[in-house]
Design an enzyme around this catalytic site. Structure first.
Site, PDB file in Angstrom:
ATOM      1  N   ASP A 149       0.899  -1.146   0.000  1.00  0.00           N
ATOM      2  CA  ASP A 149       0.000   0.000   0.000  1.00  0.00           C
ATOM      3  C   ASP A 149       0.939   1.197   0.000  1.00  0.00           C
ATOM      4  O   ASP A 149       1.581   1.494   1.011  1.00  0.00           O
ATOM      5  CB  ASP A 149      -0.873   0.013   1.255  1.00  0.00           C
ATOM      6  N   HIS A 150       1.042   1.870  -1.144  1.00  0.00           N
ATOM      7  CA  HIS A 150       2.133   2.842  -1.253  1.00  0.00           C
ATOM      8  C   HIS A 150       1.950   4.032  -0.300  1.00  0.00           C
ATOM      9  O   HIS A 150       2.898   4.749  -0.030  1.00  0.00           O
ATOM     10  CB  HIS A 150       2.346   3.301  -2.697  1.00  0.00           C
ATOM     11  N   HIS A 185      -6.077   2.493   1.495  1.00  0.00           N
ATOM     12  CA  HIS A 185      -5.208   3.604   1.902  1.00  0.00           C
ATOM     13  C   HIS A 185      -5.728   4.353   3.129  1.00  0.00           C
ATOM     14  O   HIS A 185      -5.001   4.586   4.092  1.00  0.00           O
ATOM     15  CB  HIS A 185      -5.066   4.622   0.766  1.00  0.00           C
TER      16      HIS A 185
END
Ligand code: NAD
Length: 484
Positions: free
Chosen positions: A177-178, A240
């Protein structure tokens, strides 16, 4: 201050889907930057593996173009690019067939760190996992990296976890999950747990509410078909925003270690109250500024998918009972901006009287643009005229505090890929976390789908539907402006 580059061991990184959009825009440029930072051992190799019929020479040209497109020319001197490309090779493989697998097997070494980046559609994860084992390429310490979307509901996420678990142990699986790779997100943990100042106040007694906003100016653009099956809830909130909420709400982990952190995040997700439809506003952008409406973009005139969502989330535990978390995300909004805002309560009694004005401390954690953390504190308005209170920012923006080194802050993909090589899973989601997040999300989506609810139209360039403002007004609060 001298920036530290922590050395990593020699690795072979195979990028399945190496010719795809994500590899071109994010993974390959990130690897080049780490190479430039001196973090790629001389013997390390990057192997592109995809269906496209091409050779190493053509793939190197593709990588060179990606660097040219996504990295400023002054940061990518020709000699450096040439040296980087020497680490790169290509194998054409078919995830679903037999082509290319023995070539790949011959290229991947068994005596170095092995990482396999699954930058392909999730439907191929099982095939890749199976073939990596069938051909004796992956071993018990190999790592695999998987991208979002991780399922579209609890059932599919559970099935995906089971597929991966059939071939890999949880300690080998890195679910990216950047958002977790962003410098400020980690700084949030440093601020919370590295200072004595905040933690005693970090609870419902002192925090009035929390806002998390992820605002985009883009619409669905070329991704309409994919996005329309997903919507803001699945595309942004379940992953996110949930991760950001967890980092704000979790109990202090005993150590900054993968399972200690992930255990605490999981407890938060499990403590989330179900969200009633009245606590949710969904929206869909209209045409505007010469750009098509949402339904035109997804080519489905009857689409009921939301491109905007705002919601009130309550956490049923001792720390947070009575402190709502408001989440808001959408496309085609006024500005591109992501931030977390922690608003503290007002002092219980003002010694300065009504006319001095009121104030509350606010901690703003800005993820983009201009990553940084600001604490708004109350002081006296300077000058004569009695005691008037005014808010001023205590700015912890990295660019100022850290000087030129702030420019060297790696982007999320750089950091996360290097964490994979180092074997550090702290910033990656564990399988049970993902499933718990879906278990919370599914009934919310089912409630509006069952009723056939339509999202409310909103203007391009706005802050979303008016009702989203009401969601806070009703509680005597207001959103912070979406502005950069
Ligand atoms: P893409 O369609 O641009 O590329 C797909 C890649 O997979 C290509 O390299 C293609 O050759 C390869 N491929 C397809 N079928 C194959 C097969 N049978 N065998 C071997 N290789 C095969 O996709 P993308 O946008 O790069 O996305 C890759 C993954 O990353 C997807 O899971 C996507 O959801 C996820 N993701 C993408 C983005 C993005 O910005 N593009 C963002 C987040 C997550």
């Amino acid at each position: 201050m001298v920036s530290r580059v922590i050395p990593v061991e020699t690795f072979d990184l195979v990028i399945f889907g190496g010719t795809g959009d994500l590899a071109r825009r994010k993974i390959l440029p990130a690897l080049f930057r780490r190479f430039q930072a001196g973090q790629m051992p001389e013997e390390s190799r990057i192997i592109g593996a995809a269906r496209s019929e091409m050779g190493t020479k053509e793939f190197r040209a593709f990588v060179g173009e990606a660097i040219g497109e996504f990295i400023p020319a002054e940061e990518a001197p020709a000699k450096a690019v040439e040296n980087f490309l020497r680490h790169i090779s290509y194998v054409a493989v078919d995830a679903r067939g037999t082509d290319g697998w023995s070539d790949l097997s011959a290229q991947v070494r068994q005596d170095v760190i092995q990482a396999f980046y699954f930058s392909v559609a999730p439907a191929l994860f099982g095939d890749l996992a199976e073939r990596l084992h069938e051909h004796g390429i992956a071993g018990p310490e190999s790592r695999i990296v998987v991208e979002k979307p991780f399922g579209r509901d609890l059932e599919s996420a559970h099935a995906l976890n089971a597929t991966l678990a059939a071939h890999f142990d949880e300690h080998q699986i890195y679910r990216i999950d950047h958002y977790l790779g962003k410098e400020t997100v980690q700084n949030l943990m440093a601020v919370r747990f590295g200072n004595i100042l905040f933690e005693p106040l970090w609870n419902a007694q002192y925090v009035d509410h929390v806002q998390i906003t992820v605002a985009e100016t883009v619409g669905v653009e070329g991704r309409g078909a994919y996005y329309d099956l997903s919507g803001a809830m699945r595309d942004m909130v379940q992953n996110h925003m949930m991760q950001l909420l967890c980092l704000i709400a979790m109990e202090p982990p005993s150590q900054f270690e993968p399972d200690a952190v992930r255990d605490e995040k999981l407890k938060v997700i499990r403590a989330l109250d179900p969200v009633a439809p009245a606590e949710i506003v969904r929206g869909q952008y209209k045409a505007g500024n010469g750009r098509p409406s949402y339904v035109e973009g997804v080519e489905n005139p009857d689409s009921r998918t939301e491109s905007f969502i705002a919601m009130r989330v309550d956490i049923a535990n001792w720390r947070w009972k009575g402190t709502p978390f408001y989440l808001r995300t959408g496309k085609r909004l006024k500005s591109r901006m992501s931030e977390i805002v922690v608003t503290f309560r007002e002092p219980p009694h003002s010694i300065f009287g009504e006319e001095a004005g009121k104030s509350a401390n606010v901690l703003v954690i800005r993820l983009q643009p201009d990553e940084g953390i600001t604490l708004r504190v109350t002081i006296k308005e300077p000058g004569p005229g009695g005691m008037r209170l005014v808010d001023v920012p205590l700015d912890m923006t990295f660019a100022e505090a850290l000087g030129p080194d702030a420019d060297d802050i790696p982007d999320a993909y750089e950091r996360l890929i290097m964490d994979v090589i180092r074997g550090n899973q702290t910033l990656f989601m564990r399988g049970d976390e993902v499933e718990a997040a879906w278990a919370w999300t599914d009934p919310i989506i089912a409630a509006w789908s069952d009723k056939g609810d339509r999202p409310l139209p909103y203007e391009t360039g706005s802050t979303g539907p008016e009702d989203a403002l009401m969601l806070l007004h009703r509680d005597g609060r207001r959103w912070r402006e979406i502005e950069v």
